[in-house]
Design a protein around this motif. Structure first.
Motif, PDB file in Angstrom:
ATOM      1  N   ALA A   1       0.824  -1.210   0.000  1.00  0.00           N
ATOM      2  CA  ALA A   1       0.000   0.000   0.000  1.00  0.00           C
ATOM      3  C   ALA A   1       0.858   1.261   0.000  1.00  0.00           C
ATOM      4  O   ALA A   1       0.461   2.294  -0.556  1.00  0.00           O
ATOM      5  N   ARG A   2       2.040   1.165   0.584  1.00  0.00           N
ATOM      6  CA  ARG A   2       2.945   2.322   0.646  1.00  0.00           C
ATOM      7  C   ARG A   2       3.859   2.411  -0.578  1.00  0.00           C
ATOM      8  O   ARG A   2       4.634   3.351  -0.700  1.00  0.00           O
ATOM      9  N   SER A   3       3.772   1.447  -1.464  1.00  0.00           N
ATOM     10  CA  SER A   3       4.699   1.369  -2.593  1.00  0.00           C
ATOM     11  C   SER A   3       4.104   1.960  -3.870  1.00  0.00           C
ATOM     12  O   SER A   3       2.908   2.267  -3.947  1.00  0.00           O
ATOM     13  N   ASP A   4       4.959   2.088  -4.881  1.00  0.00           N
ATOM     14  CA  ASP A   4       4.499   2.564  -6.184  1.00  0.00           C
ATOM     15  C   ASP A   4       3.611   1.532  -6.887  1.00  0.00           C
ATOM     16  O   ASP A   4       2.832   1.890  -7.767  1.00  0.00           O
ATOM     17  N   TYR A   5       3.754   0.261  -6.508  1.00  0.00           N
ATOM     18  CA  TYR A   5       2.964  -0.785  -7.164  1.00  0.00           C
ATOM     19  C   TYR A   5       1.476  -0.533  -7.004  1.00  0.00           C
ATOM     20  O   TYR A   5       0.689  -0.731  -7.936  1.00  0.00           O
ATOM     21  N   ALA A   6       1.084  -0.095  -5.794  1.00  0.00           N
ATOM     22  CA  ALA A   6      -0.338   0.089  -5.508  1.00  0.00           C
ATOM     23  C   ALA A   6      -0.941   1.274  -6.250  1.00  0.00           C
ATOM     24  O   ALA A   6      -2.175   1.391  -6.334  1.00  0.00           O
ATOM     25  N   LYS A   7      -0.117   2.156  -6.784  1.00  0.00           N
ATOM     26  CA  LYS A   7      -0.630   3.357  -7.454  1.00  0.00           C
ATOM     27  C   LYS A   7      -1.415   3.036  -8.723  1.00  0.00           C
ATOM     28  O   LYS A   7      -2.233   3.849  -9.171  1.00  0.00           O
ATOM     29  N   VAL A   8      -1.162   1.874  -9.324  1.00  0.00           N
ATOM     30  CA  VAL A   8      -1.886   1.505 -10.553  1.00  0.00           C
ATOM     31  C   VAL A   8      -3.099   0.624 -10.260  1.00  0.00           C
ATOM     32  O   VAL A   8      -3.820   0.238 -11.184  1.00  0.00           O
ATOM     33  N   TRP A   9      -3.324   0.311  -8.984  1.00  0.00           N
ATOM     34  CA  TRP A   9      -4.482  -0.501  -8.636  1.00  0.00           C
ATOM     35  C   TRP A   9      -5.717   0.390  -8.532  1.00  0.00           C
ATOM     36  O   TRP A   9      -5.663   1.455  -7.894  1.00  0.00           O
ATOM     37  N   PRO A  10      -6.834  -0.002  -9.125  1.00  0.00           N
ATOM     38  CA  PRO A  10      -8.061   0.796  -9.000  1.00  0.00           C
ATOM     39  C   PRO A  10      -8.448   0.989  -7.537  1.00  0.00           C
ATOM     40  O   PRO A  10      -8.313   0.067  -6.722  1.00  0.00           O
ATOM     41  N   ALA A  11      -8.933   2.170  -7.223  1.00  0.00           N
ATOM     42  CA  ALA A  11      -9.325   2.478  -5.849  1.00  0.00           C
ATOM     43  C   ALA A  11     -10.364   1.473  -5.347  1.00  0.00           C
ATOM     44  O   ALA A  11     -11.352   1.193  -6.029  1.00  0.00           O
ATOM     45  N   GLY A  12     -10.105   0.919  -4.183  1.00  0.00           N
ATOM     46  CA  GLY A  12     -11.049   0.002  -3.553  1.00  0.00           C
ATOM     47  C   GLY A  12     -10.942  -1.441  -3.995  1.00  0.00           C
ATOM     48  O   GLY A  12     -11.611  -2.312  -3.424  1.00  0.00           O
ATOM     49  N   LEU A  13     -10.090  -1.726  -4.998  1.00  0.00           N
ATOM     50  CA  LEU A  13     -10.023  -3.100  -5.512  1.00  0.00           C
ATOM     51  C   LEU A  13      -9.484  -4.065  -4.458  1.00  0.00           C
ATOM     52  O   LEU A  13     -10.026  -5.169  -4.286  1.00  0.00           O
ATOM     53  N   LEU A  14      -8.427  -3.682  -3.760  1.00  0.00           N
ATOM     54  CA  LEU A  14      -7.861  -4.568  -2.733  1.00  0.00           C
ATOM     55  C   LEU A  14      -8.894  -4.859  -1.656  1.00  0.00           C
ATOM     56  O   LEU A  14      -9.032  -6.018  -1.214  1.00  0.00           O
ATOM     57  N   GLU A  15      -9.630  -3.844  -1.257  1.00  0.00           N
ATOM     58  CA  GLU A  15     -10.651  -4.041  -0.224  1.00  0.00           C
ATOM     59  C   GLU A  15     -11.748  -4.980  -0.714  1.00  0.00           C
ATOM     60  O   GLU A  15     -12.248  -5.822   0.051  1.00  0.00           O
ATOM     61  N   ARG A  16     -12.121  -4.854  -1.977  1.00  0.00           N
ATOM     62  CA  ARG A  16     -13.157  -5.741  -2.529  1.00  0.00           C
ATOM     63  C   ARG A  16     -12.659  -7.179  -2.588  1.00  0.00           C
ATOM     64  O   ARG A  16     -13.420  -8.119  -2.304  1.00  0.00           O
ATOM     65  N   ILE A  17     -11.386  -7.375  -2.936  1.00  0.00           N
ATOM     66  CA  ILE A  17     -10.811  -8.722  -2.979  1.00  0.00           C
ATOM     67  C   ILE A  17     -10.785  -9.312  -1.567  1.00  0.00           C
ATOM     68  O   ILE A  17     -11.161 -10.462  -1.349  1.00  0.00           O
ATOM     69  N   ASN A  18     -10.326  -8.513  -0.619  1.00  0.00           N
ATOM     70  CA  ASN A  18     -10.277  -8.980   0.771  1.00  0.00           C
ATOM     71  C   ASN A  18     -11.650  -9.349   1.302  1.00  0.00           C
ATOM     72  O   ASN A  18     -11.793 -10.252   2.126  1.00  0.00           O
ATOM     73  N   ALA A  19     -12.681  -8.627   0.842  1.00  0.00           N
ATOM     74  CA  ALA A  19     -14.037  -8.843   1.341  1.00  0.00           C
ATOM     75  C   ALA A  19     -14.736 -10.014   0.661  1.00  0.00           C
ATOM     76  O   ALA A  19     -15.814 -10.450   1.101  1.00  0.00           O
ATOM     77  N   THR A  20     -14.148 -10.547  -0.397  1.00  0.00           N
ATOM     78  CA  THR A  20     -14.768 -11.676  -1.115  1.00  0.00           C
ATOM     79  C   THR A  20     -14.648 -12.943  -0.280  1.00  0.00           C
ATOM     80  O   THR A  20     -13.551 -13.346   0.103  1.00  0.00           O
ATOM     81  N   ARG A  21     -15.765 -13.535   0.017  1.00  0.00           N
ATOM     82  CA  ARG A  21     -15.783 -14.745   0.865  1.00  0.00           C
ATOM     83  C   ARG A  21     -16.516 -15.879   0.158  1.00  0.00           C
ATOM     84  O   ARG A  21     -17.405 -15.643  -0.639  1.00  0.00           O
TER      85      ARG A  21
END
Length: 334
Positions: free
Chosen positions: A314-334
């Motif tokens: 999250a603190r890296s440049d890698y996350a800058k190209v991820w769509p906003a909220g995508l990581l949270e949506r992946i984490n929330a997938t059950r």
């Protein structure tokens, strides 16, 4: 009414036979060619799944397709398949998240540690709304249609010496071999170790001599390379659940009838199911195999690793190209 002479009847019969003979190749050529390129070796589940694909398609759509399976990267080198499909030189391949991320940067989220939790989570993510959205982008930007998601394996750690590993802090100072790209080295550092680039062919000797303290790979790879001979501990960090994606060129896909599309999609899903079930079963058996080889098997606080690694990304440049909220949506997938 004139009756044909025996000679004329013979000539007519010969002509008819010749015409039938010409029709056979024409019918064979009418089959839709589906050339498949894979770097997998024949004994790999990722190779065997293509036979399942072929058999499934022949059963559901007999004599409609000419499925040609090319293994060992004999047709195209690994990583070059997407371009070959876009050019129309190849119909089908299984490509990696790293391949896709080159043209669809958002897909790089699946090359990061602890984004996908396990094979079941993987399938739920890619078979749900997230997969639908991202695969639409793949189609638009790469001219490829994703048919199904294949489980490639879960990466774990082998350590040369036994140590207590509960959190990333416990790997401080461990020289952990990683593939030599910046993305892999970042993951190694995020795990808390000192990421050390080393060619795969040098890992066994590096572990034996102490040049490195550990390595990460899926368990089938660790067994095949006999790393159990030069390590004493297996740490089930589960830090990267890797994927492959069975894809078809849009040119080929769009040329199919609706019924043919359904058959090809079903065959791809049958192939993935075959691979996934066998891969998961094999990995489960390999934990016992490593125990039998004398390795101590331990499971750390995976949630502590996940939080630390995701924070690093999250603190890296890698996350800058991820769509906003995508990581949270992946984490929330059950």
């Amino acid at each position: 009414m004139t009756t044909a002479s025996p000679l004329r009847r013979g000539l007519l019969l010969a002509c008819a036979t010749a015409l039938c003979g010409l029709a056979q190749p024409a019918l064979a050529q009418a089959k839709i060619p589906l050339r498949i390129s894979s770097p997998a070796v024949p004994d790999d589940w990722h190779a065997k799944m293509w036979t399942v694909f072929k058999d499934s398609l022949e059963k559901s759509a007999p004599n409609q397709f000419d499925v040609q399976i090319n293994l060992n990267a004999a047709l195209f080198k690994q990583g070059t398949e997407p371009a070959a499909m876009a050019r129309g030189n190849l119909e089908l391949a299984s490509i990696s998240a790293f391949d896709i991320a080159k043209l669809v940067p958002a897909f790089s989220i699946f090359t990061a540690g602890y984004v996908v939790r396990d094979p079941q989570h993987q399938q739920k993510v890619f078979n749900g709304p997230i997969g639908t959205e991202l695969f639409k982008t793949v189609s638009d930007k790469m001219d490829l249609t994703v048919l199904s998601t294949v489980y490639l394996g879960t990466r774990q750690l082998n350590l040369r010496e036994v140590r207590t590993v509960r959190t990333p802090a416990d790997l401080k100072g461990v020289k952990l071999r990683m593939p030599g790209t910046k993305e892999w080295l970042f993951l190694g550092e995020a795990l808390g170790a000192t990421a050390t680039p080393l060619a795969f062919g040098e890992v066994y000797l590096g572990l034996k001599t102490g040049t490195i303290d550990g390595q990460d790979n899926p368990l089938p790879t660790a067994r095949a390379a006999k790393f159990y001979e030069v390590t004493k501990q297996l740490v089930l960090t589960q830090h990267l659940v890797d994927s492959l994606f069975i894809t078809i060129s849009n040119k080929s896909w769009n040329a199919l009838t609706p019924a043919q599309k359904q058959n090809v999609m079903a065959a791809a899903q049958a192939a993935s199911k075959f691979n996934n079930e066998n891969r998961i079963k094999e990995e489960g058996q390999l934990v016992d195999f490593f125990r039998q080889q004398g390795l101590q098997v331990s499971t750390p606080d995976v949630e502590a690793f996940r939080k630390s690694v995701q924070d690093s990304y999250a603190r890296s440049d890698y996350a800058k190209v991820w769509p906003a909220g995508l990581l949270e949506r992946i984490n929330a997938t059950r």
